[in-house]
Design a protein around this motif. Structure first.
Motif, short mmCIF file in Angstrom:
data_model
loop_
_atom_site.label_atom_id
_atom_site.label_comp_id
_atom_site.label_asym_id
_atom_site.label_seq_id
_atom_site.Cartn_x
_atom_site.Cartn_y
_atom_site.Cartn_z
N UNK A 218 7.23 8.50 12.16
CA UNK A 218 7.73 7.74 13.31
C UNK A 218 6.61 6.94 13.97
N UNK A 219 5.50 6.78 13.26
CA UNK A 219 4.38 6.02 13.78
C UNK A 219 4.77 4.56 13.97
N UNK A 220 4.39 3.98 15.11
CA UNK A 220 4.68 2.57 15.35
C UNK A 220 3.93 1.70 14.35
N UNK A 221 4.64 0.75 13.76
CA UNK A 221 4.03 -0.11 12.75
C UNK A 221 4.25 -1.58 13.12
N UNK A 249 5.56 6.64 2.03
CA UNK A 249 5.44 5.39 1.28
C UNK A 249 6.07 4.23 2.05
N UNK A 250 7.26 4.45 2.58
CA UNK A 250 7.91 3.40 3.37
C UNK A 250 7.10 3.05 4.61
N UNK A 251 6.52 4.08 5.25
CA UNK A 251 5.71 3.83 6.44
C UNK A 251 4.45 3.05 6.09
N UNK A 252 3.83 3.38 4.95
CA UNK A 252 2.65 2.64 4.51
C UNK A 252 2.98 1.16 4.36
N UNK A 253 4.12 0.86 3.77
CA UNK A 253 4.52 -0.54 3.60
C UNK A 253 4.75 -1.22 4.95
N UNK A 254 5.34 -0.50 5.89
CA UNK A 254 5.58 -1.06 7.22
C UNK A 254 4.27 -1.36 7.94
N UNK A 255 3.27 -0.54 7.73
CA UNK A 255 1.98 -0.70 8.42
C UNK A 255 1.17 -1.89 7.90
#
Length: 299
Positions: A218-221, A249-255
């Protein structure tokens, strides 16, 4: 009346709804270590599976309880529950033990004198691990060793540059490798475990690094990072959950910004390729060894 809760017991055990949560795996919870001795009327614990970690938590709870206070502890039979009663008795306690829903549950009323608290707290508390020469603590992922997946990533990781994120940083093993590059300008280190975060802050003395106690999912990206490194978790509460790594993996892409790169290591049996290919423009299998596979993914 002060009631403390450690972890998330199954609802079948009627966990107290008004209790102060003290689990290090729940962001913004209170610290069990910080409770004043004899300040709690009751403590409910969903005991962790590791012996050192579990005895540490039990000792802290007994220290926080007032004389006559009630300790309610449960654990799955195959994850420490079968040993709960014996372990509590080593503290010199009388234990009432029952079985329910594949768990063992122990009830203790705290006596005036309890044995061995200081020893259990010392053994399970923050410590410099011989061989690692780094701060860590039982309960943290790979707390007393270099995880083979992280070692594979560190072996192949090129010098990073710009601003990046270590998703699931643990006590900081990968971040130490990343920060060897003078071209790195900023590194955000994120982990769900408060103990890991506290260890990482002691292990890394670098103004470029900032440590966050947060759930990476849930980290802000803002899509502005140059790189991400990650050895994602794939267990939740002791059970394998592949969705964790997929969410990382999805969060990495968002960041990442366009052209940004993610370096992700995973156990060989985990099916992350589809998630990587869906989230990134280009994916390359860099290495495969020791039951692990390492990917470079470009957004």
């Amino acid at each position: 009346m002060t009631t403390l809760l450690y972890g998330r017991p199954p609802v079948v055990f009627d966990p107290p709804g008004d209790a102060i949560q003290t689990s290090p795996l729940i962001p913004d919870s209170a610290a069990l270590e910080a409770q004043d001795p004899g300040s709690a009327d009751s403590v409910t614990i969903y005991a962790p599976p590791g012996v050192l970690e579990r005895r540490y938590v039990l000792a802290l709870a007994l220290k926080a309880l007032k004389v006559g206070g009630r300790l309610d502890v449960m654990a799955p039979k195959d994850k420490g529950g079968s040993r709960l009663g014996k372990e509590l008795k080593t503290f010199g306690l009388e234990v009432a033990e029952t079985a329910k829903a594949h768990h063992r549950r122990c009830i203790v009323i705290r006596p005036e004198t309890v044995e061995g608290l200081d020893e259990a707290i010392a053994a399970g508390g923050p410590q410099i691990v011989p061989g690692l020469e780094a701060w860590s603590q039982p309960g943290v992922f790979a707390w007393d060793r270099i995880d083979p997946g992280s070692a594979l990533l560190a072996e192949h990781l090129p010098a990073m540059k710009g601003e990046g994120v270590d998703l699931g940083c643990g006590y900081g093993a990968l971040s130490i490798v990343v920060l060897r590059s003078t071209a790195v300008t900023k590194l955000k280190m994120v982990d769900l475990d408060r103990r890991a975060i506290q260890a990482a802050r002691r292990n890394i003395d670098d103004d470029r690094a900032k440590v966050w106690w947060s759930d990476a999912r849930i980290l802000e990206a803002q899509g502005d990072k140059d790189f991400v490194v990650s050895n994602p978790p794939f267990h939740d509460g002791g059970a394998e959950d592949r969705r964790l790594g997929q969410a990382f993996i999805r969060k990495a892409a968002e960041l990442l910004k366009k052209g940004g790169v993610a370096w992700v290591v995973a156990n060989r049996h985990l099916p992350y390729e589809a998630e990587l290919n869906a989230a990134f423009k280009r994916v390359r299998l860099v290495a495969e060894a020791g039951g692990y596979k390492l990917f470079e993914a470009v957004k």
